[in-house]
Design an enzyme around this catalytic site. Structure first.
Site, mmCIF file in Angstrom:
data_model
loop_
_atom_site.group_PDB
_atom_site.id
_atom_site.type_symbol
_atom_site.label_atom_id
_atom_site.label_comp_id
_atom_site.label_asym_id
_atom_site.label_seq_id
_atom_site.Cartn_x
_atom_site.Cartn_y
_atom_site.Cartn_z
ATOM 1 N N GLU A 238 1.095 -1.556 -0.137
ATOM 2 C CA GLU A 238 -0.091 0.421 0.022
ATOM 3 C C GLU A 238 0.844 1.208 -0.530
ATOM 4 O OE1 GLU A 238 -2.942 0.963 3.480
ATOM 5 O OE2 GLU A 238 -3.969 1.923 1.637
ATOM 6 N N CYS A 442 -6.521 1.294 3.500
ATOM 7 C CA CYS A 442 -7.898 2.394 3.050
ATOM 8 C C CYS A 442 -7.437 3.205 1.428
ATOM 9 C CB CYS A 442 -6.928 4.077 3.828
ATOM 10 S SG CYS A 442 -7.570 2.672 5.482
ATOM 11 N N ASN A 570 -12.622 -2.707 0.741
ATOM 12 C CA ASN A 570 -11.513 -2.603 1.921
ATOM 13 C C ASN A 570 -12.075 -2.534 3.316
ATOM 14 O OD1 ASN A 570 -8.747 -2.744 3.287
ATOM 15 N ND2 ASN A 570 -9.274 -0.888 3.195
ATOM 16 N N GLU A 571 -12.265 -3.319 4.226
ATOM 17 C CA GLU A 571 -12.589 -2.789 5.578
ATOM 18 C C GLU A 571 -14.011 -1.965 5.707
ATOM 19 O OE1 GLU A 571 -9.631 -0.901 7.806
ATOM 20 O OE2 GLU A 571 -8.450 -3.050 8.054
HETATM 21 O O1 AHR Z 1 -2.278 -1.362 6.663
HETATM 22 C C1 AHR Z 1 -2.737 -0.100 7.205
HETATM 23 C C2 AHR Z 1 -4.417 0.873 7.378
HETATM 24 O O2 AHR Z 1 -4.830 -0.505 7.732
HETATM 25 C C3 AHR Z 1 -4.857 -0.184 5.876
HETATM 26 O O3 AHR Z 1 -4.838 0.616 5.078
HETATM 27 C C4 AHR Z 1 -5.945 -0.566 6.152
HETATM 28 O O4 AHR Z 1 -6.486 -1.181 5.008
HETATM 29 C C5 AHR Z 1 -6.570 -0.783 7.647
HETATM 30 O O5 AHR Z 1 -7.216 0.043 8.615
#
Ligand code: AHR
Length: 843
Positions: A238, A442, A570-571
């Site tokens: 990321e 994120c 994602n989440e």
């Molecule tokens: O890994 C860091 C963050 O943690 C990621 O962007 C997110 O998916 C999680 O909250």
């Protein structure tokens, strides 16, 4: 069953204004309506999930009632001026399900929910008037209608004194069966035990002075096996902590396109379009301005407009904390230029070290008047420099436009153009990750609708890509886009696992407001689904038949990338807003590309509403894999070794543990945290029939630009600093095996739970090599004398490769694995596991 308990009591549901109404829903009970006891000492049983952290996620005036469906329903106001109310439901007041935020068309205060026949009736106040909405399913609500409500009816909150010192509170009161309160009390006790477990340290007083422990590991059956996925260990890349721009993306010029924006950092660090650039040797009349008329491309609107009154002035770029140059190395320079005013003259490009010495220099031809022209040069460094600058020096008097000023080392990973920093890419390649998840996290869903990562903006010519604010408060040039990502995966033999937004931004979005509730408008969803399908076409299609595949071919990759996995979401907050959009995307992919394995999402935690709702949704739609995330304490990892043993084997959906890490106070990374993750991975291997992929998170972090700790690999411009955790990941990756073999751990001292939970093991076989691999984790402060019995194999073991990862103590940040070979006579061996260690034996 206690005969001394009452049949029923009064229950009050309330919240408090403390912490700006962030504390959520509390309960209190009273046997007689006079004496009130708080339940769980002010424990929060439900929290508001609406909007961003900080100013939002508030719960004001909650109202709890039992609906005609037999479930509890809670409604609350989200703030002093919010035109929505919040709703959640629960079968038992402890497990709360997805929240929804129906429109009230005006400011909603003091919502009160009643049950009338087969309807839920909501009454609320707005600007001194009362309104009513009704529902039969608690999902859809009628439009608000103004009603006359008697004053006494409108505010039926009671104010009481809690006698366990929590003070005066106000809430709604109802009579409930004692069992309702009993459940709330027991739930609190259960959470207290869980909190204690989670808070358990690796080293506890009971283990002080522990003598060596004896234990036996027996391979019980070489034929009772479980297949291990070939993609068990991967990485999650990321762009956080300057992982991409200024990190693995080898571009040396910062803000090459002049697209940095104050909004990138939310105005925090005074960034602008000129960040990292300055004028050198300027005299009066020389000017460095940002222009936007006739840019190279509409996605790259800003460029530098230099007014030169006297030749000699230079536009200088400081790079990302300076530009590192190596003597004798070649650097590809490129820039776009356009003569804006005056007669054109040549441009000089120069690399200058921190003392002002010229390390390399080249002349470029004169820019064209009125037309952008791309120019290139190769610069060869005469000496080393750690903090060099790039300077562009026009030779004429007049005005010149400059954009996309770029400098790349030729020595990128595998020599790729627009490529990756070789040392960082190599350390990832050395792990032999089986897949790479990208771009987030994120970063995928972004901070609001306009911050979603749109893959299509990240491919094609660099000057046409659409740069964007990074959700971690810096800038993404998109130079490392989907093409570079897929190419990297291919270069290291890893499967790409792109994660695209599920049509909703981050559940905590702070830009554009209201978090995930601002999903892509339904009328635009068809187009968005198309964009997702286009990615599959771009990655796998035939250039002769598809324009997307043709784009890939034109970029330099005519053969398909063989995309197999696609992450959606994602989440995310699993709400109705999410579900309808996820389903549209999922159905379309399944119908048109049934060969693609979709990876869904189940929230940011190992439990709770998003986890439950996400799993429920995945089970209903038979989503092949879901992406679980949890960052937990050593106590959680030690006390939840059967986390996956508890999973339902009849479910079709498998687990991708996409983000996890052990977090300790101060968020350090050391031998202790690495061994807790190793412990977890041995348990994951035992559950290989459920867990098919894993990736530690986050992956990369640049020193002085780190937003999140711990990370797997730290770096600066000249050094790469793998953590102990990196070696754990690498060892598990290189020794992951293809089948798990049944085994058991026994020993008199293992009856002591404090000892038992600090030792873990796993035996796997790699069918390709025939090797049997034993992994042993010891989190105790003393050695474990392990008697390993492999007689079930029925054959001599012979030579074994042994790797031990241990350190001077559990806080060691520099522990490294040490390899040797041992000779085993027969099928049994004694292996001492040092205190705080991971031992791997490969037979
Ligand atoms: O890994 C860091 C963050 O943690 C990621 O962007 C997110 O998916 C999680 O909250």
């Amino acid at each position: 069953m206690h005969t001394s308990r009452p049949d029923s009591v009064y229950l009050m549901s309330y919240t408090t204004p403390r912490d700006n109404y962030h504390l959520g829903l509390h309960f209190a009970y009273s046997p007689d309506g006079e004496n009130w006891m708080s339940i769980g000492n002010g424990r929060s049983y439900l929290k508001s999930d609406f909007g961003s952290w900080g100013s939002q996620k508030r719960m004001l005036t909650p109202w709890v009632t039992k609906g005609h469906d037999g479930w509890w329903h809670c409604v609350w106001s989200l703030g002093e001026a919010m035109p929505v109310f919040a709703h959640s439901s629960s079968p038992n007041l402890t497990d709360w399900y997805r929240q929804s935020y129906p429109d009230t068309k005006g400011n909603c205060q003091n919502p009160v929910l009643a049950t009338e026949g087969n309807k839920g009736v909501l009454t609320y106040t707005s600007e001194g008037k009362h309104y009513r909405m009704t529902t039969t399913d608690y999902k859809t609500w009628t439009s608000p209608v103004e009603v006359n409500v008697a004053k006494s009816e409108a505010n039926t909150y009671r104010t009481v004194d809690l006698n366990n010192h929590l003070g005066q509170v106000s809430g709604n009161v109802q009579r409930v069966a004692w069992s309702v309160v009993d459940h709330l009390l027991k739930y609190h006790d259960h959470r207290v035990v869980k909190d204690q477990q989670n808070g358990e340290q690796v080293m506890i007083p009971a283990l002080e002075g522990l003598k060596p422990v004896e234990a036996r590991l027996t391979l019980t059956s070489p034929v009772k096996t479980k297949a291990i996925s070939d993609e068990l260990i991967g990485v999650f890349f990321e762009d956080i902590n300057y992982a991409a721009d200024g990190g693995i993306y080898a571009e040396l010029v910062q803000n090459r396109g002049f697209e940095y924006d104050p909004a990138d950092t939310k105005g925090r660090y005074g960034w602008s379009h000129t960040t990292a650039w300055s004028l050198k040797n300027a005299t009066e009349g020389d000017k460095f301005e940002i222009a936007t008329i006739d840019p190279i491309h509409e996605n790259n609107k800003h460029y530098a407009a230099l007014t030169i009154s006297k030749p000699g002035v230079a536009l200088a770029n400081e790079g990302f904390d300076g530009i590192v140059l190596k003597k004798g190395d070649k650097y590809d320079l490129s820039l776009w230029a356009r003569q804006l005013e005056g007669k054109a003259g040549k441009l000089t490009v120069r690399l200058v070290d921190e003392k002002g010495g010229v390390v390399a220099e080249k002349n470029l031809s004169a820019p064209a008047t009125g037309k952008w022209k791309k120019m290139n040069a190769v610069l060869i460094a005469k000496s080393d420099a750690d903090k060099a600058q790039l300077q562009v020096i026009p030779s004429m008097v007049g005005k010149v436009g400059l954009d996309m000023v770029s400098l790349f080392p030729q020595k990128t990973f595998k020599g790729r153009k627009n490529g990756l920093r070789a040392d960082l890419a190599q350390i990832l390649a050395d792990m032999k990750p089986r897949f790479v998840r990208f771009p987030g996290g994120c970063v995928s869903h972004g901070d609001g609708l306009h911050n979603m990562y749109r893959w299509v903006n990240t491919v094609g010519p660099l000057e046409a890509r659409k740069p964007m604010r990074n959700i971690w408060n810096y800038h993404q040039s998109m130079g490392l886009g989907f093409y570079e990502y897929f190419q990297f995966c291919e270069d290291i033999g890893a499967q790409p696992l792109p994660v695209l937004p599920a049509g909703v931004p981050c559940q905590n979005s702070s830009v554009g407001g209201h978090g995930q509730q601002g999903g892509i408008p339904m009328e635009d969803m068809d187009e968005y689904v198309e964009e997702i399908l286009n990615l599959i076409e771009w990655a796998n299609g035939d250039p002769k038949k598809s324009k997307w595949a043709k784009m890939r071919a034109e970029a330099g990759h005519p053969k398909p990338f063989n995309l197999k996995y696609l992450g959606i979401g994602n989440e995310d907050l699993i709400t109705d807003v999410f579900e309808v959009r996820f389903k549209m995307i999922f159905d379309a992919v399944k119908e048109i590309y049934p060969e693609i394995v979709v990876v869904g999402t189940v929230g940011p935690f190992y439990e709770g509403s998003d986890y439950e709702e996400g799993w429920d949704l995945a089970t209903r739609y038979e989503v092949p894999i879901v992406d679980e995330h949890y960052y937990n304490t050593p106590g959680w990892f030690m006390n939840n070794q059967d986390y996956y043993d508890r999973y339902d084997r009849s479910k079709k959906t498998k687990v991708y543990l996409g983000e996890y890490a052990t977090h300790i106070n101060g968020r350090a990374t050391n031998l202790q945290t690495a061994l807790c993750d190793a412990l977890h991975l041995t348990n994951v291997e035992r559950n290989a029939d459920v867990v098919v992929m894993t990736s530690y998170a986050p992956l990369l972090a640049k020193e002085h630009h780190t937003q999140w700790n711990p990370d797997l690999i730290y770096f600066n411009n000249t050094e790469v600093k793998p953590t102990v955790e990196y070696f754990v990941q690498k060892l598990f990756s290189l020794n992951s095996g293809t089948e798990y073999l049944a085994s058991k751990l026994t020993g008199r001292e293992l009856w002591n739970q404090d000892i038992r939970k600090r030792i873990s093991h796993s035996i796997v076989r790699d069918e390709k090599t025939g090797d049997v691999i034993v992994k042993l984790v010891n989190l105790l402060p003393a050695e474990v004398k392990m008697d390993i019995d492999l007689s079930a194999l029925g054959e001599q073991v012979g030579i074994a490769k042994r790797t031990i990862l241990t350190g001077k103590d559990m806080n060691d940040r520099h522990a490294r694995p040490v390899d040797d070979t041992i000779e085993v006579n027969g099928t049994r061996l004694q292996q001492a596991l040092p205190a705080y260690s991971l031992t791997i034996l490969r037979f």
